[in-house]
Design an enzyme around this catalytic site. Structure first.
Site, PDB file in Angstrom:
ATOM      1  N   SER A 252     -85.033 -97.547 -34.282  1.00 15.64           N
ATOM      2  CA  SER A 252     -83.596 -97.189 -34.381  1.00 15.64           C
ATOM      3  C   SER A 252     -82.678 -98.533 -35.167  1.00 15.64           C
ATOM      4  CB  SER A 252     -82.694 -97.368 -33.128  1.00 15.64           C
ATOM      5  OG  SER A 252     -81.157 -97.296 -33.141  1.00 15.64           O
TER       6      SER A 252
ATOM      7  N   HIS B 121     -81.368 -93.424 -26.138  1.00 14.43           N
ATOM      8  CA  HIS B 121     -80.558 -94.160 -27.060  1.00 14.43           C
ATOM      9  C   HIS B 121     -79.702 -93.479 -28.037  1.00 14.43           C
ATOM     10  CE1 HIS B 121     -79.830 -95.669 -31.124  1.00 14.43           C
ATOM     11  NE2 HIS B 121     -79.686 -96.847 -30.486  1.00 14.43           N
ATOM     12  N   ASN B 122     -80.009 -92.140 -28.539  1.00 13.04           N
ATOM     13  CA  ASN B 122     -79.582 -91.412 -29.405  1.00 13.04           C
ATOM     14  C   ASN B 122     -78.531 -90.747 -28.719  1.00 13.04           C
ATOM     15  OD1 ASN B 122     -81.366 -92.388 -31.221  1.00 13.04           O
ATOM     16  ND2 ASN B 122     -81.574 -90.312 -32.286  1.00 13.04           N
TER      17      ASN B 122
ATOM     18  N   LYS C 245     -85.889 -93.768 -26.844  1.00 16.55           N
ATOM     19  CA  LYS C 245     -85.153 -93.490 -28.228  1.00 16.55           C
ATOM     20  C   LYS C 245     -84.479 -92.460 -28.342  1.00 16.55           C
ATOM     21  CE  LYS C 245     -84.115 -94.252 -32.775  1.00 16.55           C
ATOM     22  NZ  LYS C 245     -83.528 -92.943 -33.142  1.00 16.55           N
TER      23      LYS C 245
END
Length: 476
Positions: free
Chosen positions: A130, A187-188, A184
């Site tokens: 990221s 996270h997004n 991830k």
């Protein structure tokens, strides 16, 4: 010539920047691109870093240039192209070699690839990266999933290139198979919610208070010095203050209101639903992006329906209301992060990952898009209460929710009464109100389900009867 410590395939924007970062940190790297000209161009433009880079024209040359066991980063378009590249690589690899997918992969693809290689002698890492182009070049946040011995092989390189927060590298091994790519993905998903909430606050300032882009930029700049300090607030100030070089007008006023998405937000929602964990902020943000893409339909609907007839948006004290907006945004962001961590907690149990929540918060403190001041507070909260059912019931965040709840309620009320759409902010309020209410309204839903489908229900008094008296004539 000494062999490279690591290899990388795919010299697009992200791959090139990641390769330069690796080389700059003193690691020798072999690089390969399907188009040989791209490899030569990359090497020619590497300047002083050429001594750390081994450009390769063929797969055979590329694999031979890396020290065994060979870690090879695949930085190409997610999905089938990764499978194709893996099949091309496999005949040239030896036992212990590691293929690393560093793209925005669906974690279920990562799990499938990991499983497919388990008896081959080869292994796989799913690595979430990221920070975008800037992060790849100067220090991303890195989330690693795979066998621990595979992680040990690449730990030195990845630790050297990761972003640093108080000199602590923002990289960690999070578990086997798809753990890194799952984290991830969430996270997004949080990123989607965070951005949507910021956009809704911007909408209230623009359409409710009739402020100019630069004036709104000043507000966000002030907020970035306080509790909302974060990368997304910082760049929001910058984009709102930026002028179009062609017209001199605020560039944001000339950008079409259609937001794109690449799938990770949707995956977050799907997995949350699969596990029965509410992630309403992320859901609202994904839906809002979908509605934004319906530009022609929205314009046609405005002509048919008109905007809500609500009169002028009025606030008694503009300065006090802007302060409420700041607190409301903080409250809503807390809700989005709490939901994201709750989804990860459920996935950790579902897939036997034992995801370390304090560590995840730590590696998001720098390098990634959602880096913010209160990730430090999230780290502390989960360190003190690692088994907390939800972030918002930890002492520090419970206090913050109580402190900001009133402002969120006032802002959502004002926006709704003023006809301004705030789906993500409203979802946060609904989430807090539902989560904190010990006696909800699902009893009537259970009664309905039993009435039409004999699904049964539990009783508050513990009695043995688990069906209602509907069959005695009430449903006649």
């Amino acid at each position: 010539m000494s062999q490279a410590e690591i290899g990388l395939i795919g010299l697009g924007v992200m791959g090139s920047n990641l390769a330069l970062n690796i080389a700059e940190k003193g690691n020798k790297i072999a690089v390969f691109n399907r188009t040989v000209e791209a490899t030569h161009k990359f090497y020619a433009e590497a300047g002083d870093l050429q001594g750390q880079i081994v450009p390769c024209d063929t797969i055979e040359e590329f694999v031979a240039a890396i020290r065994p066991p060979r870690p090879i980063i695949i930085m190409i378009k997610a999905g089938e192209p990764v499978d194709q590249q893996m099949e091309i690589l496999k005949p040239y690899l030896a036992k212990g070699d590691i293929m690393i997918d560093a793209g925005n992969a669906n974690f279920r693809d990562t799990m499938r690839r990991f499983e497919a290689l388990k008896d081959s002698g080869l292994t796989f890492i799913g690595m979430g990266v990221s920070g975008g182009e800037e992060g790849a070049r100067h220090g991303p946040s890195i989330m690693v999933g795979g066998k621990e011995e595979s992680w040990k092989r690449v730990e030195t390189v990845l630790t050297s290139i990761a972003a640093k927060y108080d000199n602590v590298p923002c990289v960690a091994w999070l578990g086997e198979n798809g753990a890194g790519h799952f984290v991830k993905t969430i996270h997004n998903g949080i990123e989607y919610a965070d951005m949507q909430m910021i956009a809704e606050i911007y909408g209230i300032l623009r359409d409710g208070l009739k402020m100019s882009a630069s004036e709104i930029g000043e507000v966000f700049g002030t907020w970035n010095k306080g509790r909302l300090n974060s990368y997304l607030i910082e760049i929001t100030e910058k984009v709102l203050k930026a002028a179009d070089p062609l017209t001199g007008k605020p560039i944001v006023d000339l950008i079409l209101d259609k937001a794109g998405q690449k799938g990770t937000g949707k995956w977050s929602v799907i997995e949350a639903q699969n596990m029965g964990v509410p992630a309403t902020g992320i859901e609202a943000a994904v839906a809002a992006r979908s509605i934004s893409s319906m530009k022609d339909e929205r314009e046609a609907a405005e002509k048919i329906l008109g905007l809500p007839q609500v009169g002028e948006f009025k606030v008694a004290d503009k300065a006090a209301f802007i302060k409420d907006l700041e607190s409301a945004l903080l409250a809503a962001k807390i809700g989005a992060y709490a939901q994201g961590f709750a989804v990860m907690s459920a996935a950790s149990k579902e897939f036997n990952w034992n995801l370390p929540m304090p560590t995840i918060a730590k590696i998001w403190r720098a390098g990634c898009i959602i880096r913010s001041q209160f990730l430090d507070e999230i780290t502390t909260a989960f360190t003190k209460a690692p088994d907390a059912a939800n972030l918002i019931v930890t002492p520090a965040f419970a206090a913050m929710v109580k402190d900001t709840d009133g402002a969120l309620r006032r802002v959502v009320s004002a926006a709704v009464l003023g006809g301004l759409p705030v789906p993500a902010l409203a979802s946060a309020l609904g989430y807090f109100d539902s989560y904190r209410r010990g006696r909800g309204t699902a009893n009537v839903i259970q009664a309905q389900r039993d009435f039409f489908g004999a699904h049964g229900f539990d009783r508050v008094d513990g009695a043995d009867s688990h069906h209602g008296p509907w069959g005695s004539g009430l449903n006649a």
